[in-house]
Design a protein around this motif. Sequence first.
Motif, PDB file in Angstrom:
ATOM      1  N   VAL A 102      42.980   6.965  55.995  1.00 20.44           N
ATOM      2  CA  VAL A 102      44.106   7.385  56.827  1.00 20.44           C
ATOM      3  C   VAL A 102      43.685   8.472  57.813  1.00 20.44           C
ATOM      4  N   THR A 103      42.956   9.471  57.332  1.00 24.64           N
ATOM      5  CA  THR A 103      42.618  10.592  58.211  1.00 24.64           C
ATOM      6  C   THR A 103      41.619  10.189  59.294  1.00 24.64           C
ATOM      7  N   THR A 104      40.665   9.326  58.951  1.00 25.92           N
ATOM      8  CA  THR A 104      39.702   8.878  59.962  1.00 25.92           C
ATOM      9  C   THR A 104      40.390   7.995  60.991  1.00 25.92           C
ATOM     10  N   ALA A 194      28.380   7.661  62.420  1.00 26.86           N
ATOM     11  CA  ALA A 194      29.098   6.444  62.822  1.00 26.86           C
ATOM     12  C   ALA A 194      30.601   6.689  62.874  1.00 26.86           C
ATOM     13  N   MET A 195      31.118   7.483  61.960  1.00 29.34           N
ATOM     14  CA  MET A 195      32.542   7.810  61.973  1.00 29.34           C
ATOM     15  C   MET A 195      32.904   8.610  63.217  1.00 29.34           C
ATOM     16  N   ASP A 208      38.865   3.203  60.500  1.00 34.98           N
ATOM     17  CA  ASP A 208      39.448   2.858  59.203  1.00 34.98           C
ATOM     18  C   ASP A 208      38.389   2.214  58.304  1.00 34.98           C
ATOM     19  N   ARG A 209      37.669   1.241  58.849  1.00 30.98           N
ATOM     20  CA  ARG A 209      36.663   0.517  58.069  1.00 30.98           C
ATOM     21  C   ARG A 209      35.535   1.433  57.602  1.00 30.98           C
ATOM     22  N   LEU A 210      35.073   2.296  58.498  1.00 29.10           N
ATOM     23  CA  LEU A 210      33.977   3.198  58.153  1.00 29.10           C
ATOM     24  C   LEU A 210      34.417   4.251  57.128  1.00 29.10           C
ATOM     25  N   ALA A 213      34.616   2.455  53.727  1.00 25.01           N
ATOM     26  CA  ALA A 213      33.297   2.148  53.168  1.00 25.01           C
ATOM     27  C   ALA A 213      32.592   3.422  52.692  1.00 25.01           C
ATOM     28  N   HIS A 214      32.728   4.480  53.476  1.00 24.65           N
ATOM     29  CA  HIS A 214      32.085   5.752  53.119  1.00 24.65           C
ATOM     30  C   HIS A 214      32.645   6.288  51.807  1.00 24.65           C
ATOM     31  N   ALA A 215      33.970   6.274  51.669  1.00 26.29           N
ATOM     32  CA  ALA A 215      34.600   6.785  50.453  1.00 26.29           C
ATOM     33  C   ALA A 215      34.271   5.901  49.255  1.00 26.29           C
ATOM     34  N   GLU A 216      34.310   4.595  49.440  1.00 28.82           N
ATOM     35  CA  GLU A 216      34.106   3.694  48.315  1.00 28.82           C
ATOM     36  C   GLU A 216      32.689   3.763  47.759  1.00 28.82           C
ATOM     37  N   GLN A 217      31.697   3.953  48.634  1.00 27.92           N
ATOM     38  CA  GLN A 217      30.330   4.021  48.108  1.00 27.92           C
ATOM     39  C   GLN A 217      30.100   5.325  47.353  1.00 27.92           C
ATOM     40  N   ILE A 218      30.761   6.412  47.784  1.00 26.16           N
ATOM     41  CA  ILE A 218      30.652   7.668  47.045  1.00 26.16           C
ATOM     42  C   ILE A 218      31.307   7.528  45.672  1.00 26.16           C
TER      43      ILE A 218
END
Length: 236
Positions: A102-104, A194-195, A208-210, A213-218
Amino acid sequence: MTDIDTDNSPIPERKRGSGVKMVYDLLRDEILDLVLPPGSPIDEVQLAERLKMSRTPIREALVRLAGEGLIDTLPNRSTMVANIDFLNLNPFFDALVLMYRVTTRLAAQNHRPEDLPIIRGFHEDYAAAVQTRDALTMIATNAAFHAAIAESGRNPYFTSLFRRLLDEGRRILRLYYQSYEEQFPQRFVDEHAAMIAAIAARDIEAADRLGKAHAEQIVEQVQKLFARNSKLDIAL
């Protein structure tokens, strides 16, 4: 009101309020950075001696920390640093991933030109911390980077919630970085870059996509860490 100070002069209200904030900020940082490990006791007398102040502002600070779930008050009225509830992290992770998205996304939609240098500055600070393997600075600058993105989205409710989630995650990330056996991965820095590019281009869907993906991999890495390391040798 019942405490007796060695200095009999009255404490001005402004000074007393500043004392509470100082104790609160100090203890909060020490808890979130694992200087005070989960389960460790909080001794008001020792704190008063260490900080050279009465116990009244210390008690007020502890009440604030208890309200945030960082301090537990025991039946005998003693206090201890709250344990990390590893068994119920999924709701936290769900909220964290959503706030990254949401914030990105909102930053790409609503940012102003003056926001980008601030975001890039925190990105550069984070990259420098990765190079020096400074875990505490990595955690702090990562939170500042994502908080700046949230601020640029112009929704104070999301920003407030995201800051709270980032703060709550500091202890988990500290354990994660503490366990790292290799060079901290460059991909975190690359994903941040990239963000920023998506935000600057006002590419809402890419942002949104980035962010997702960033949060999910962490989250995935943290979950794997705790799943496989039941014998992880970390001093708690």
